[in-house]
Design a protein around this motif. Structure first.
Motif, PDB file in Angstrom:
ATOM      1  N   LEU A 122     -51.290  23.611 -15.923  1.00 45.29           N
ATOM      2  CA  LEU A 122     -52.087  22.421 -15.657  1.00 45.29           C
ATOM      3  C   LEU A 122     -52.030  22.012 -14.189  1.00 45.29           C
ATOM      4  O   LEU A 122     -53.038  21.587 -13.605  1.00 45.29           O
ATOM      5  CB  LEU A 122     -51.622  21.271 -16.554  1.00 45.29           C
ATOM      6  CG  LEU A 122     -52.019  21.397 -18.026  1.00 45.29           C
ATOM      7  CD1 LEU A 122     -51.333  20.319 -18.869  1.00 45.29           C
ATOM      8  CD2 LEU A 122     -53.527  21.304 -18.198  1.00 45.29           C
TER       9      LEU A 122
ATOM     10  N   GLN B  44     -46.677  25.215 -19.531  1.00 46.79           N
ATOM     11  CA  GLN B  44     -47.804  24.294 -19.577  1.00 46.79           C
ATOM     12  C   GLN B  44     -47.910  23.476 -18.293  1.00 46.79           C
ATOM     13  O   GLN B  44     -49.007  23.244 -17.776  1.00 46.79           O
ATOM     14  CB  GLN B  44     -47.666  23.370 -20.784  1.00 46.79           C
ATOM     15  CG  GLN B  44     -48.080  24.000 -22.101  1.00 46.79           C
ATOM     16  CD  GLN B  44     -49.579  24.238 -22.169  1.00 46.79           C
ATOM     17  OE1 GLN B  44     -50.360  23.579 -21.498  1.00 46.79           O
ATOM     18  NE2 GLN B  44     -49.980  25.206 -22.979  1.00 46.79           N
TER      19      GLN B  44
ATOM     20  N   ASP C  94     -54.312  24.284 -26.068  1.00 47.55           N
ATOM     21  CA  ASP C  94     -53.176  25.154 -25.764  1.00 47.55           C
ATOM     22  C   ASP C  94     -51.879  24.351 -25.702  1.00 47.55           C
ATOM     23  O   ASP C  94     -50.838  24.787 -26.212  1.00 47.55           O
ATOM     24  CB  ASP C  94     -53.396  25.873 -24.432  1.00 47.55           C
ATOM     25  CG  ASP C  94     -54.448  26.963 -24.511  1.00 47.55           C
ATOM     26  OD1 ASP C  94     -54.834  27.333 -25.632  1.00 47.55           O
ATOM     27  OD2 ASP C  94     -54.877  27.436 -23.445  1.00 47.55           O
ATOM     28  N   TYR C  95     -51.932  23.175 -25.074  1.00 50.85           N
ATOM     29  CA  TYR C  95     -50.714  22.372 -25.002  1.00 50.85           C
ATOM     30  C   TYR C  95     -50.263  21.925 -26.395  1.00 50.85           C
ATOM     31  O   TYR C  95     -49.070  22.004 -26.725  1.00 50.85           O
ATOM     32  CB  TYR C  95     -50.877  21.135 -24.111  1.00 50.85           C
ATOM     33  CG  TYR C  95     -49.607  20.308 -24.145  1.00 50.85           C
ATOM     34  CD1 TYR C  95     -48.478  20.731 -23.448  1.00 50.85           C
ATOM     35  CD2 TYR C  95     -49.499  19.181 -24.950  1.00 50.85           C
ATOM     36  CE1 TYR C  95     -47.277  20.034 -23.523  1.00 50.85           C
ATOM     37  CE2 TYR C  95     -48.301  18.473 -25.038  1.00 50.85           C
ATOM     38  CZ  TYR C  95     -47.206  18.905 -24.319  1.00 50.85           C
ATOM     39  OH  TYR C  95     -46.015  18.218 -24.418  1.00 50.85           O
TER      40      TYR C  95
ATOM     41  N   PRO D 248     -48.246  16.148 -21.044  1.00 51.99           N
ATOM     42  CA  PRO D 248     -46.965  16.846 -21.200  1.00 51.99           C
ATOM     43  C   PRO D 248     -45.767  16.069 -20.646  1.00 51.99           C
ATOM     44  O   PRO D 248     -44.675  16.137 -21.212  1.00 51.99           O
ATOM     45  CB  PRO D 248     -47.171  18.150 -20.416  1.00 51.99           C
ATOM     46  CG  PRO D 248     -48.646  18.331 -20.347  1.00 51.99           C
ATOM     47  CD  PRO D 248     -49.225  16.947 -20.271  1.00 51.99           C
TER      48      PRO D 248
ATOM     49  N   ASP E 201     -48.571  24.794 -28.115  1.00 48.80           N
ATOM     50  CA  ASP E 201     -47.247  25.096 -27.571  1.00 48.80           C
ATOM     51  C   ASP E 201     -46.243  24.010 -27.919  1.00 48.80           C
ATOM     52  O   ASP E 201     -45.082  24.297 -28.228  1.00 48.80           O
ATOM     53  CB  ASP E 201     -47.339  25.259 -26.057  1.00 48.80           C
ATOM     54  CG  ASP E 201     -48.031  26.556 -25.647  1.00 48.80           C
ATOM     55  OD1 ASP E 201     -48.460  27.309 -26.546  1.00 48.80           O
ATOM     56  OD2 ASP E 201     -48.139  26.816 -24.435  1.00 48.80           O
TER      57      ASP E 201
ATOM     58  N   GLU F  22     -57.542  23.395 -22.616  1.00 49.87           N
ATOM     59  CA  GLU F  22     -56.235  23.087 -22.058  1.00 49.87           C
ATOM     60  C   GLU F  22     -55.426  22.200 -23.003  1.00 49.87           C
ATOM     61  O   GLU F  22     -54.227  22.407 -23.199  1.00 49.87           O
ATOM     62  CB  GLU F  22     -56.387  22.399 -20.693  1.00 49.87           C
ATOM     63  CG  GLU F  22     -56.907  23.295 -19.587  1.00 49.87           C
ATOM     64  CD  GLU F  22     -58.407  23.555 -19.683  1.00 49.87           C
ATOM     65  OE1 GLU F  22     -58.875  24.523 -19.057  1.00 49.87           O
ATOM     66  OE2 GLU F  22     -59.110  22.794 -20.387  1.00 49.87           O
TER      67      GLU F  22
ATOM     68  N   ALA G 279     -42.846  24.429 -22.444  1.00 51.52           N
ATOM     69  CA  ALA G 279     -43.220  23.226 -21.696  1.00 51.52           C
ATOM     70  C   ALA G 279     -43.444  23.531 -20.224  1.00 51.52           C
ATOM     71  O   ALA G 279     -44.445  23.105 -19.625  1.00 51.52           O
ATOM     72  CB  ALA G 279     -42.150  22.153 -21.853  1.00 51.52           C
TER      73      ALA G 279
END
Length: 503
Positions: free
Chosen positions: A274, A270, A304-305, A88, A308, A301, A267
């Motif tokens: 994390l 996330q 999901d990121y 991210p 998003d 994980e 963002a």
């Protein structure tokens, strides 16, 4: 500055190219793009972030572009490649912050008169709000977006249904780097399911307030800028300009913004998730930097990121297209009969799945712009296969901006270039050190109007690197060549209500 993170650590290989050995000399070195003058702008924190990012799990390539400076986890102005992990940080909190350019058939002399330009500024501000928290309610002629259509934007991007609902010309979708993004499993259903979960769990508070930010500029370095196009006079540039739909000595409009509060919420959520898991599981952070959290591809994980990020990217895409539709409408109100066509929409805060070094990988561009030259496989079946696609590089109002096209040498930078000039002064330093009268006098000298009574010092040209030197770095490194120069006639920035309406 420590010896470990000093510009002298860069090994020079050409006038504007070099490398930094990877941490412990393990793996491919960091690619550096920049002349000697530009290399001196890479400060200790920027180089430290580059080394941390290169040494992070699964990272195979890292590129520092000429605009590189300290960012969120990874430097702004870098490219990070990983076939196994998603990060991210090297995307950032403004998912798919982007540039777009609208070309109009309006001759340059139509905006010479200051009264006309002032009328255009006012007409645009009546439709496209500026400022971090502002949405449609603060602009009386804004396009109203319902919550239902807002959900469609997040799931579908610039689909025919979305474009029709918001009054966006459908053909503009074909002028986008990516008109829409899908979920981790390459379906939009994944996005629909993820959005339903986030809303049901209250993970996107004030959803309606974020939806109504569609069609608006944010704060900071986001802007709208009226330009005069000056085409470069050589055969290749003229051919590219023809394909791009650019018109010499005519008016264009350049926009810089992203996914607004919606992208920031997705963002930041996330990052929190994390970071909590890294702490709970006791996972070591690259360089002990909590902004360099990551997820191995294929995990829940990572999925999901990716979902998003895709929704934030879809929001940013439609935000840009809607802004351009509103800007064209504003021009038509002041100067009836004006026609406009989107030249291109291109992002510089995104992770995309591409082929690098012969294998599929996720290319994270943090303040970096895609640069695919003629003949690149990704341009097959697009209008740009024989020329390369437009690259939109903003400089500053006084020095102008450019439209470029990639050269074959862009392969060395993972087919990427810088996203602009890059900061040389932090915001606090610029506010503290720069002289307001000189900032405003510089714009006045170039006959550039703005919506600000005083121009924000933290966004002044002197807060950014020498744009000419940045461009020289790109050209000398063989990454891209200019197609057109853009000369600013007026600028729209975030400004406090009491400071709007400059004479």
């Amino acid at each position: 500055m420590s010896a470990e993170f000093n510009p002298q650590m860069i090994q020079v290989t050409g006038g504007a190219t070099g490398f930094i050995p990877a941490p412990e000399n393990k793996g491919k070195p960091i690619t550096v793009i920049g002349t000697k003058a530009i290399r001196q702008t890479f400060d200790e924190k920027c180089l430290e972030q580059a080394m941390n990012s290169r040494g992070a799990p699964g990272v195979t390539d890292l590129v520092l572009n000429p605009d590189a400076h300290c960012g969120y986890g990874a430097p702004v102005g870098c490219v990070l490649v990983s076939p196994t992990h998603i990060y991210p940080g090297p995307v950032g909190v403004d998912i798919k912050c982007s540039m777009s350019l609208l070309q109009m058939d309006l001759p340059a002399d139509a905006v010479v008169d200051r009264g006309v330009r002032r009328a255009l500024i006012n007409a645009i501000l009546e439709r496209t709000p500026t400022g971090a928290g502002r949405g449609q309610r603060s602009a009386r002629k804004a396009r109203k977006v319902s919550t239902v259509n807002g959900e469609k934007v997040l799931i579908e991007g610039a689909s025919p249904v979305v474009c029709a609902a918001l009054g966006i010309p459908q053909e503009w979708a074909s002028r986008c780097e990516d008109a829409f993004h899908v979920g981790h499993d390459d379906t939009k259903d994944a996005l629909g399911n993820r959005l339903a979960y986030l809303i049901a769990e209250g993970k996107i508070p004030n959803f309606e307030e974020k939806v109504i930010q569609l069609g608006s500029y944010g704060g900071g370095n986001h802007f709208g800028e009226c330009e005069v196009v000056e085409l470069v006079d050589n055969q290749r540039a003229r051919r590219a300009a023809e394909v791009f739909g650019m018109k010499d000595n005519c008016v264009a409009f350049l926009s810089h913004c992203g996914s607004r509060g919606m992208g920031h919420r997705l963002a930041s959520g996330q990052f929190r998730t994390l970071q909590e898991k890294f702490e709970r599981w006791g996972i070591a952070l690259p360089g002990q930097d909590k902004e360099l959290v990551y997820a191995p591809l294929g995990t829940a994980e990572a999925n999901d990121y990716l979902d998003d990020m895709a929704m934030g990217a879809n929001f940013a895409t439609v935000n840009h297209l809607l802004i351009n539709a509103l800007v064209l409408e504003a021009f038509q109100e002041v100067i009836p009969g004006v026609k406009g066509q989107l030249v291109y929409f291109i992002s510089h805060n995104i992770a995309r799945r591409e082929r690098v070094n012969g294998e599929e990988a996720w290319v994270h561009r943090k303040g970096a712009t895609r640069a695919f030259p003629a003949g690149h496989y990704s341009l097959i079946d697009t209008p740009y296969y024989e020329t390369g696609h437009p690259i939109l590089l903003p400089g500053n109002p006084q020095d102008g901006s450019v439209v470029m096209v990639a050269d074959s040498g862009a392969e060395k930078s993972c087919y990427s270039v810088n996203h602009g000039a890059g900061r040389c002064k932090g915001r606090k330093a610029a506010i503290r050190e720069l002289d307001q009268e000189k900032v405003d006098a510089g714009l006045a000298k170039h006959d550039i109007l703005t919506n600000c009574r005083v121009y924000p010092k933290d966004e002044a040209p002197a807060a950014y690197k020498d744009f000419g030197e940045v461009l020289r770095s790109v050209e000398e490194a063989g990454l891209a060549s200019p197609v057109a120069k853009l000369k600013a006639r007026f600028v729209i920035k975030d400004a406090e209500l009491g400071l709007r309406g400059a004479a």
